[in-house]
Design a protein around this motif. Structure first.
Motif, PDB file in Angstrom:
ATOM      1  N   VAL A  16       0.856  -1.188   0.000  1.00 26.63           N
ATOM      2  CA  VAL A  16       0.000   0.000   0.000  1.00 26.63           C
ATOM      3  C   VAL A  16       0.892   1.238   0.000  1.00 26.63           C
ATOM      4  O   VAL A  16       1.731   1.414   0.890  1.00 26.63           O
ATOM      5  CB  VAL A  16      -0.947   0.008   1.223  1.00 26.63           C
ATOM      6  N   GLN A  17       0.712   2.090  -1.006  1.00 32.70           N
ATOM      7  CA  GLN A  17       1.478   3.329  -1.110  1.00 32.70           C
ATOM      8  C   GLN A  17       0.711   4.503  -0.504  1.00 32.70           C
ATOM      9  O   GLN A  17       1.295   5.390   0.077  1.00 32.70           O
ATOM     10  CB  GLN A  17       1.797   3.647  -2.574  1.00 32.70           C
ATOM     11  N   SER A  18      -0.617   4.503  -0.692  1.00 39.42           N
ATOM     12  CA  SER A  18      -1.458   5.538  -0.080  1.00 39.42           C
ATOM     13  C   SER A  18      -2.865   4.970   0.086  1.00 39.42           C
ATOM     14  O   SER A  18      -3.240   4.024  -0.608  1.00 39.42           O
ATOM     15  CB  SER A  18      -1.491   6.807  -0.933  1.00 39.42           C
TER      16      SER A  18
ATOM     17  N   THR B 223     -12.564  -2.050   3.271  1.00 38.66           N
ATOM     18  CA  THR B 223     -12.539  -0.640   2.884  1.00 38.66           C
ATOM     19  C   THR B 223     -11.092  -0.151   2.921  1.00 38.66           C
ATOM     20  O   THR B 223     -10.209  -0.855   3.401  1.00 38.66           O
ATOM     21  CB  THR B 223     -13.375   0.225   3.858  1.00 38.66           C
ATOM     22  N   THR B 224     -10.879   1.059   2.451  1.00 43.19           N
ATOM     23  CA  THR B 224      -9.520   1.612   2.501  1.00 43.19           C
ATOM     24  C   THR B 224      -9.058   1.806   3.942  1.00 43.19           C
ATOM     25  O   THR B 224      -7.866   1.820   4.211  1.00 43.19           O
ATOM     26  CB  THR B 224      -9.420   2.945   1.733  1.00 43.19           C
TER      27      THR B 224
ATOM     28  N   VAL C 164      -1.529   0.869  -4.808  1.00 43.80           N
ATOM     29  CA  VAL C 164      -0.745  -0.286  -4.380  1.00 43.80           C
ATOM     30  C   VAL C 164       0.378  -0.508  -5.383  1.00 43.80           C
ATOM     31  O   VAL C 164       0.150  -0.578  -6.589  1.00 43.80           O
ATOM     32  CB  VAL C 164      -1.628  -1.552  -4.285  1.00 43.80           C
ATOM     33  N   ARG C 165       1.606  -0.606  -4.872  1.00 47.53           N
ATOM     34  CA  ARG C 165       2.778  -0.850  -5.718  1.00 47.53           C
ATOM     35  C   ARG C 165       2.999  -2.353  -5.836  1.00 47.53           C
ATOM     36  O   ARG C 165       3.162  -3.055  -4.850  1.00 47.53           O
ATOM     37  CB  ARG C 165       4.015  -0.190  -5.129  1.00 47.53           C
ATOM     38  N   LEU C 166       2.991  -2.838  -7.101  1.00 48.98           N
ATOM     39  CA  LEU C 166       3.266  -4.251  -7.355  1.00 48.98           C
ATOM     40  C   LEU C 166       4.730  -4.483  -7.704  1.00 48.98           C
ATOM     41  O   LEU C 166       5.274  -5.544  -7.425  1.00 48.98           O
ATOM     42  CB  LEU C 166       2.399  -4.767  -8.505  1.00 48.98           C
TER      43      LEU C 166
ATOM     44  N   VAL D 196      -0.588   2.630   5.086  1.00 47.13           N
ATOM     45  CA  VAL D 196       0.576   2.730   4.206  1.00 47.13           C
ATOM     46  C   VAL D 196       1.652   1.765   4.691  1.00 47.13           C
ATOM     47  O   VAL D 196       1.942   1.692   5.889  1.00 47.13           O
ATOM     48  CB  VAL D 196       1.111   4.178   4.160  1.00 47.13           C
ATOM     49  N   GLY D 197       2.191   0.991   3.762  1.00 44.09           N
ATOM     50  CA  GLY D 197       3.243   0.029   4.084  1.00 44.09           C
ATOM     51  C   GLY D 197       2.735  -1.397   4.244  1.00 44.09           C
ATOM     52  O   GLY D 197       3.519  -2.336   4.256  1.00 44.09           O
ATOM     53  N   ASP D 198       1.405  -1.574   4.376  1.00 49.55           N
ATOM     54  CA  ASP D 198       0.860  -2.933   4.481  1.00 49.55           C
ATOM     55  C   ASP D 198       1.179  -3.734   3.223  1.00 49.55           C
ATOM     56  O   ASP D 198       1.100  -3.209   2.107  1.00 49.55           O
ATOM     57  CB  ASP D 198      -0.663  -2.906   4.657  1.00 49.55           C
ATOM     58  N   LYS D 199       1.531  -4.990   3.419  1.00 47.17           N
ATOM     59  CA  LYS D 199       1.745  -5.920   2.307  1.00 47.17           C
ATOM     60  C   LYS D 199       0.430  -6.645   2.074  1.00 47.17           C
ATOM     61  O   LYS D 199      -0.169  -7.172   3.015  1.00 47.17           O
ATOM     62  CB  LYS D 199       2.829  -6.947   2.629  1.00 47.17           C
ATOM     63  N   LEU D 200      -0.028  -6.668   0.824  1.00 47.29           N
ATOM     64  CA  LEU D 200      -1.305  -7.282   0.495  1.00 47.29           C
ATOM     65  C   LEU D 200      -1.101  -8.534  -0.350  1.00 47.29           C
ATOM     66  O   LEU D 200      -0.190  -8.591  -1.170  1.00 47.29           O
ATOM     67  CB  LEU D 200      -2.187  -6.304  -0.283  1.00 47.29           C
TER      68      LEU D 200
END
Length: 87
Positions: A29-31, A57-58, A37-39, A63-67
């Protein structure tokens, strides 16, 4: 002849993709407002690319969570499955 080559190439790629309709991938998660989300180094996705389970939900992320993401065939939609965790 180049047109025939491109047609054969397209058919081959489609056949390979059809065998793996879903791919598991990870993003960071970037924002959260708006959700991005940055892949990878070059690929950042916005909320239009995501499908979420009911109740997600958002505010579920920071920010920083790995999904954990499931990439649908074709790469145009990603299901946000959950946050990546450890045992």
């Amino acid at each position: 002849m180049p047109d025939l080559f491109e047609l054969i190439k397209t058919i081959a790629v489609s056949a390979v993709e059809a065998r793996r309709p879903v791919e598991i991938c990870f993003g960071t998660v970037q924002s959260t407002a708006p959700l991005t989300v940055r892949l990878s180094q070059k690929l950042v996705l916005e909320k239009e690319f995501f499908i979420v389970r009911q109740g997600v939900t958002t505010q579920s992320f920071k920010v920083g969570d790995k999904l954990i993401l499931f990439r649908m065939q074709g790469g145009q939609q990603y299901l946000i499955y959950d946050k990546k965790g450890g045992l």
